[in-house]
Scaffold this motif. Sequence first.
Motif: not given
Length: 117
Positions: A86-97
């Motif tokens: 999340l912090v590095s931009g490897g995944t988005s907030w919306a995708d992770a949630v």
Amino acid sequence: MSARRRIDILEGQAALSAWLNGESSRPVTAMAVRYTLEELAARAPGNSVEVRVPPFGVTQCIAGPRHTRGTPPNVVECDAGTWLALVSGGTSWADAVGRGLVAASGLRADLSAELPF
């Protein structure tokens, strides 16, 4: 008042860079998580949201009502790999949630405006 740093910024950046380059040892992961939690608290100071990345660390951030006792009303929790993605931009907030990789409860528990760094 800004957050107090415990992790040297250069050491933290080095650990995050090493993690991004595939180094997944526990000491490197722990340093990267703790550094990024401190960075979040510095970028979004406050005490209304508690961010937990067990077993490595926890921080409070985001301006708003201060929590003093019991379970905080705004909590974000995830594993170290998800947090660092999340912090590095490897995944988005919306995708992770959406994939259930992040547990976020409370009205202020959306960190999409703060992530990635």
